[in-house]
Scaffold this motif. Structure first.
Motif, PDB file in Angstrom:
ATOM      1  N   LEU A 122       0.859  -1.193   0.000  1.00 22.15           N
ATOM      2  CA  LEU A 122       0.000   0.000   0.000  1.00 22.15           C
ATOM      3  C   LEU A 122       0.895   1.243   0.000  1.00 22.15           C
ATOM      4  CD1 LEU A 122      -3.001   0.903   0.422  1.00 22.15           C
ATOM      5  CD2 LEU A 122      -2.552   0.817   2.877  1.00 22.15           C
ATOM      6  N   CYS A 123       0.415   2.342  -0.589  1.00 24.48           N
ATOM      7  CA  CYS A 123       1.190   3.603  -0.635  1.00 24.48           C
ATOM      8  C   CYS A 123       1.701   3.978   0.767  1.00 24.48           C
ATOM      9  CB  CYS A 123       0.274   4.701  -1.183  1.00 24.48           C
ATOM     10  SG  CYS A 123       0.967   6.341  -0.968  1.00 24.48           S
ATOM     11  N   SER A 124       2.963   4.398   0.807  1.00 22.30           N
ATOM     12  CA  SER A 124       3.562   4.700   2.115  1.00 22.30           C
ATOM     13  C   SER A 124       2.956   5.961   2.759  1.00 22.30           C
ATOM     14  CB  SER A 124       5.083   4.831   2.001  1.00 22.30           C
ATOM     15  OG  SER A 124       5.434   5.635   0.907  1.00 22.30           O
ATOM     16  N   ASN A 154      -8.683  12.006  -8.533  1.00 17.25           N
ATOM     17  CA  ASN A 154      -7.894  12.518  -9.667  1.00 17.25           C
ATOM     18  C   ASN A 154      -6.401  12.244  -9.519  1.00 17.25           C
ATOM     19  OD1 ASN A 154      -7.497  14.309  -7.597  1.00 17.25           O
ATOM     20  ND2 ASN A 154      -8.125  16.135  -8.723  1.00 17.25           N
ATOM     21  N   ILE A 155      -5.946  11.775  -8.345  1.00 16.26           N
ATOM     22  CA  ILE A 155      -4.515  11.435  -8.209  1.00 16.26           C
ATOM     23  C   ILE A 155      -4.303   9.931  -8.236  1.00 16.26           C
ATOM     24  CG2 ILE A 155      -3.664  13.560  -7.139  1.00 16.26           C
ATOM     25  CD1 ILE A 155      -4.008  12.179  -4.396  1.00 16.26           C
ATOM     26  N   CYS A 156      -5.232   9.157  -7.720  1.00 16.26           N
ATOM     27  CA  CYS A 156      -5.106   7.687  -7.739  1.00 16.26           C
ATOM     28  C   CYS A 156      -6.373   7.079  -7.145  1.00 16.26           C
ATOM     29  CB  CYS A 156      -3.893   7.249  -6.921  1.00 16.26           C
ATOM     30  SG  CYS A 156      -4.045   7.610  -5.159  1.00 16.26           S
ATOM     31  N   GLN A 157      -6.484   5.769  -7.256  1.00 14.15           N
ATOM     32  CA  GLN A 157      -7.622   5.073  -6.639  1.00 14.15           C
ATOM     33  C   GLN A 157      -7.311   4.700  -5.192  1.00 14.15           C
ATOM     34  OE1 GLN A 157     -10.753   4.414  -7.979  1.00 14.15           O
ATOM     35  NE2 GLN A 157     -10.054   5.789  -9.598  1.00 14.15           N
ATOM     36  N   THR A 158      -6.001   4.699  -4.860  1.00 11.57           N
ATOM     37  CA  THR A 158      -5.609   4.311  -3.501  1.00 11.57           C
ATOM     38  C   THR A 158      -6.323   5.166  -2.466  1.00 11.57           C
ATOM     39  OG1 THR A 158      -3.431   3.650  -4.266  1.00 11.57           O
ATOM     40  CG2 THR A 158      -3.617   4.164  -1.926  1.00 11.57           C
ATOM     41  N   VAL A 159      -6.453   6.477  -2.781  1.00 13.86           N
ATOM     42  CA  VAL A 159      -7.050   7.380  -1.795  1.00 13.86           C
ATOM     43  C   VAL A 159      -8.465   6.941  -1.418  1.00 13.86           C
ATOM     44  CG1 VAL A 159      -5.664   9.447  -2.231  1.00 13.86           C
ATOM     45  CG2 VAL A 159      -7.661   9.008  -3.664  1.00 13.86           C
ATOM     46  N   LEU A 160      -9.176   6.325  -2.362  1.00 19.57           N
ATOM     47  CA  LEU A 160     -10.539   5.899  -2.064  1.00 19.57           C
ATOM     48  C   LEU A 160     -10.540   4.824  -0.969  1.00 19.57           C
ATOM     49  CD1 LEU A 160     -13.556   5.782  -2.541  1.00 19.57           C
ATOM     50  CD2 LEU A 160     -13.151   4.402  -4.571  1.00 19.57           C
ATOM     51  N   TYR A 161      -9.656   3.818  -1.125  1.00 24.59           N
ATOM     52  CA  TYR A 161      -9.608   2.725  -0.138  1.00 24.59           C
ATOM     53  C   TYR A 161      -9.055   3.233   1.192  1.00 24.59           C
ATOM     54  CZ  TYR A 161     -10.705   0.167  -4.262  1.00 24.59           C
ATOM     55  OH  TYR A 161     -11.355  -0.258  -5.393  1.00 24.59           O
ATOM     56  N   TRP A 162      -8.085   4.117   1.092  1.00 26.15           N
ATOM     57  CA  TRP A 162      -7.487   4.738   2.293  1.00 26.15           C
ATOM     58  C   TRP A 162      -8.567   5.495   3.078  1.00 26.15           C
ATOM     59  CZ3 TRP A 162      -3.058   8.856   1.192  1.00 26.15           C
ATOM     60  CH2 TRP A 162      -2.724   9.524   2.357  1.00 26.15           C
ATOM     61  N   TYR A 163      -9.333   6.342   2.368  1.00 22.00           N
ATOM     62  CA  TYR A 163     -10.345   7.158   3.056  1.00 22.00           C
ATOM     63  C   TYR A 163     -11.538   6.318   3.532  1.00 22.00           C
ATOM     64  CZ  TYR A 163      -8.042  11.648   2.618  1.00 22.00           C
ATOM     65  OH  TYR A 163      -7.165  12.700   2.786  1.00 22.00           O
ATOM     66  N   ILE A 354      -2.249  16.018 -13.800  1.00 26.56           N
ATOM     67  CA  ILE A 354      -1.299  15.192 -14.570  1.00 26.56           C
ATOM     68  C   ILE A 354      -1.520  13.691 -14.344  1.00 26.56           C
ATOM     69  CG2 ILE A 354       0.575  15.419 -12.849  1.00 26.56           C
ATOM     70  CD1 ILE A 354       2.591  15.298 -15.186  1.00 26.56           C
ATOM     71  N   LEU A 355      -1.810  13.316 -13.098  1.00 27.77           N
ATOM     72  CA  LEU A 355      -1.960  11.882 -12.813  1.00 27.77           C
ATOM     73  C   LEU A 355      -3.278  11.326 -13.335  1.00 27.77           C
ATOM     74  CD1 LEU A 355      -0.477  11.426  -9.235  1.00 27.77           C
ATOM     75  CD2 LEU A 355       0.452  10.724 -11.410  1.00 27.77           C
ATOM     76  N   ASN A 356      -4.165  12.203 -13.774  1.00 27.00           N
ATOM     77  CA  ASN A 356      -5.450  11.742 -14.287  1.00 27.00           C
ATOM     78  C   ASN A 356      -5.465  11.744 -15.817  1.00 27.00           C
ATOM     79  OD1 ASN A 356      -8.063  10.823 -13.430  1.00 27.00           O
ATOM     80  ND2 ASN A 356      -8.929  12.700 -14.286  1.00 27.00           N
ATOM     81  N   ARG A 384       8.057   3.137  -5.693  1.00 29.85           N
ATOM     82  CA  ARG A 384       7.415   1.845  -5.400  1.00 29.85           C
ATOM     83  C   ARG A 384       5.977   2.044  -4.891  1.00 29.85           C
ATOM     84  NH1 ARG A 384       6.570  -2.095  -1.790  1.00 29.85           N
ATOM     85  NH2 ARG A 384       7.081  -4.198  -2.500  1.00 29.85           N
ATOM     86  N   SER A 385       5.775   3.122  -4.137  1.00 34.28           N
ATOM     87  CA  SER A 385       4.445   3.378  -3.567  1.00 34.28           C
ATOM     88  C   SER A 385       3.466   3.947  -4.576  1.00 34.28           C
ATOM     89  CB  SER A 385       4.554   4.393  -2.426  1.00 34.28           C
ATOM     90  OG  SER A 385       4.754   3.750  -1.214  1.00 34.28           O
ATOM     91  N   CYS A 386       3.947   4.874  -5.392  1.00 36.15           N
ATOM     92  CA  CYS A 386       3.014   5.605  -6.245  1.00 36.15           C
ATOM     93  C   CYS A 386       2.979   4.979  -7.636  1.00 36.15           C
ATOM     94  CB  CYS A 386       3.379   7.078  -6.317  1.00 36.15           C
ATOM     95  SG  CYS A 386       2.037   8.032  -7.051  1.00 36.15           S
ATOM     96  N   LYS A 387       2.170   3.925  -7.725  1.00 41.04           N
ATOM     97  CA  LYS A 387       2.094   3.199  -9.006  1.00 41.04           C
ATOM     98  C   LYS A 387       1.572   4.087 -10.138  1.00 41.04           C
ATOM     99  CE  LYS A 387       2.472  -0.398  -6.088  1.00 41.04           C
ATOM    100  NZ  LYS A 387       2.575  -0.158  -4.619  1.00 41.04           N
ATOM    101  N   ASP A 414      11.289   4.790  -2.954  1.00 40.45           N
ATOM    102  CA  ASP A 414       9.928   4.975  -2.441  1.00 40.45           C
ATOM    103  C   ASP A 414       9.915   6.363  -1.812  1.00 40.45           C
ATOM    104  OD1 ASP A 414       7.355   3.154  -1.362  1.00 40.45           O
ATOM    105  OD2 ASP A 414       7.825   4.938  -0.170  1.00 40.45           O
ATOM    106  N   HIS A 415       8.843   7.105  -2.016  1.00 41.78           N
ATOM    107  CA  HIS A 415       8.892   8.503  -1.560  1.00 41.78           C
ATOM    108  C   HIS A 415       8.927   8.640  -0.043  1.00 41.78           C
ATOM    109  CE1 HIS A 415       4.490   7.800  -1.710  1.00 41.78           C
ATOM    110  NE2 HIS A 415       4.464   8.621  -0.682  1.00 41.78           N
ATOM    111  N   ASN A 416       8.395   7.651   0.679  1.00 46.68           N
ATOM    112  CA  ASN A 416       8.292   7.843   2.142  1.00 46.68           C
ATOM    113  C   ASN A 416       8.889   6.713   2.969  1.00 46.68           C
ATOM    114  OD1 ASN A 416       7.152  10.285   3.020  1.00 46.68           O
ATOM    115  ND2 ASN A 416       5.588   9.217   4.206  1.00 46.68           N
TER     116      ASN A 416
HETATM  117  S1  SF4 Z   1       1.606   9.050  -3.432  1.00 52.05           S
HETATM  118 FE1  SF4 Z   1       0.598   8.222  -5.274  1.00 52.05          FE
HETATM  119  S2  SF4 Z   1      -0.476   6.367  -4.570  1.00 52.05           S
HETATM  120 FE2  SF4 Z   1       0.035   7.595  -2.751  1.00 52.05          FE
HETATM  121  S3  SF4 Z   1      -1.774   8.862  -2.374  1.00 52.05           S
HETATM  122 FE3  SF4 Z   1      -0.375  10.073  -3.633  1.00 52.05          FE
HETATM  123  S4  SF4 Z   1      -1.008   9.688  -5.744  1.00 52.05           S
HETATM  124 FE4  SF4 Z   1      -1.922   8.072  -4.466  1.00 52.05          FE
END
Ligand code: SF4
Length: 438
Positions: A122-124, A154-163, A354-356, A384-387, A414-416
């Motif tokens: 999962l995203c760090s 608009n940045i990723c789908q991860t945020v949906l599951y995270w939230y 940009i990510l969308n 690695r985190s931000c697919k 990985d960013h974090n």
């Molecule tokens: S770093 Fe990437 S995967 Fe993580 S929340 Fe931001 S856009 Fe989504």
């Protein structure tokens, strides 16, 4: 409620500024007592202190926000303008997670999350944030409990599951703005779909806040957000000068107000200050690094826990990041928002992130930036985190090299989460990349 409100206002207007003055005075004393270390960078920014002050006060106020004002936790690409006139205190978990990343807290927070069954894949940012929620540990003292969770895909789908996880944990409403992924220009029905959701968002946000949106107030916030975005873009554009008056790494830190305080007077006041300082540097020929020989583009998020080491290694050899796609994204989003037509313009603006957008659009943006900022090479951080940001980078590398005739390196990290970064391997790859310019 009244006591809480007083605490919230006093923290922001009295205690925060006093604490900052004290900290700044102590920092000055220490600095005077220390012999400055030799480094390849230009002089530090005078406005850096102001940046630290406004962000620290924002987080200090946040400690007293729940119970005083409505609180929303918001994704970075969410149309926050709608929430501000309703008096929400907005918390940006991504910005907070970046602070955790800089302080190398992510492994500890991630361990707590992994014990609860979340995957290390999962995203760090998500792991750091959920880790703070579970453990209560945070470098900012305390985060206020949300009354509303506001998520935009608009940045990723991860945020949906995270939230969704956060909504379950806090038991509060979650509003979603779902933006269709763009292949080429947005179709009218796609923009209409986003606009409809913005209208639905108002209903929920008003119910939670217990008041109605004042349309005049909204127009003012939209105007501030648009002007703030433009000011940020103007600050970035000063890096077209040679030498560039700052580095892309500076930009990663100065981005905080446009992310977390967009649509406020203090955000715009800060960027006016920064812009004046940058223009002054350009006029005097002061560079972000002392000896700029090669200009680079950086793609993707920064490696928060390693920015200083990496940029020092590059700066020692005269390499400067003069443009980054990440900081530029904040200059493009929001610039199109029109206070006279907030709904249609916000739907457009927040969909064209940009990510969308598909790989061809991303390539066009990157090639345009590379040309505008006259870069000699590019480093694409394969995160690695931000697919969504990293997918397709091998194709981008190949096409950028071919179409622009520049050297491009793909750097895995990985960013974090420092556990996904090998300093030795990274050093070797960056070293070989720099040698190829000789
Ligand atoms: S770093 Fe990437 S995967 Fe993580 S929340 Fe931001 S856009 Fe989504």
């Amino acid at each position: 409620m009244i006591t809480r409100r007083i605490q919230y206002e006093v923290a922001g207007r009295v205690v925060g500024p006093m604490l900052m003055s004290l900290q700044n005075w102590q920092a000055d004393r220490k600095r005077r007592a220390r012999k400055p270390k030799e480094n390849p960078f230009g002089p530090p920014f005078e406005c850096l202190r102001k940046l630290k002050d406004i962000m620290s006060i924002h987080y200090l106020k946040g400690r007293y926000a729940d119970g005083a004002v409505p609180v929303a936790w918001v994704t970075s690409g969410f149309p926050v303008e709608v929430l501000r006139p309703l008096g929400y205190h907005c918390v940006y978990p991504e910005n907070h997670a970046a602070i955790c990343g800089v302080q190398r807290l992510t492994p500890e927070l991630s361990d707590a999350v992994e014990k609860e069954g979340y995957s290390r894949d999962l995203c760090s940012y998500a792991r750091a944030d959920i880790g703070c929620v579970i453990t209560g540990k945070t470098p900012v003292g305390r985060l206020p409990r949300p009354d509303l969770l506001a998520c935009c895909t608009n940045i990723c789908q991860t945020v949906l599951y995270w939230y969704r996880s956060l909504a379950e944990y806090f038991g509060c409403p979650l509003v979603l703005i779902d933006t269709p992924y763009l292949y080429g220009p947005a179709k009218p029905h796609q923009l209409e779909y986003v606009k409809d959701q913005l209208m639905e968002l108002i209903d929920v946000a008003e119910k939670v806040a217990g008041k109605k949106v004042d349309m005049e107030e909204l127009a003012k916030v939209v105007e501030l957000a648009r002007d703030g975005t433009k000011l940020w873009g103007d600050c970035l554009a000063t890096a077209t000068a040679k030498p560039s008056p700052w580095t892309g790494i500076d930009g990663f830190f100065h981005i905080a107000p446009i992310v977390a305080l967009r649509g406020t007077q203090e955000c715009n006041a800060y960027y006016r200050l920064l812009l004046d300082e940058l223009k002054d540097r350009v006029q005097k020929g002061v560079g972000g690094i002392k000896n700029e020989k090669y200009r680079l583009l950086w793609d993707n998020l920064p490696i928060w826990y390693n920015t200083r080491d990496l940029s020092t290694k590059l700066a020692n050899e005269g390499f400067n990041f003069v443009v980054t796609t990440y900081t530029n994204a904040w200059a493009e989003a929001g610039a199109q928002i029109d206070p006279a037509d907030p709904w249609n313009s916000a739907a457009r603006s927040y969909t064209y992130i940009i990510l969308n957008q598909d790989l061809n659009n991303r390539l066009q943006i990157m090639n345009r930036l590379a040309r505008t900022y006259s870069v000699d090479g590019a480093i694409l951080h394969s995160d690695r985190s931000c697919k969504p940001y990293s997918i397709g980078q091998l194709d981008l590398k190949e096409r950028m090299s071919r179409e622009l005739g520049i050297r491009v390196l793909v750097l895995e990290a990985d960013h974090n989460d420092p556990r996904a970064w090998s300093a030795e391997q990274g050093d070797t790859r960056v070293g070989a990349f720099m040698e190829s310019f000789a």
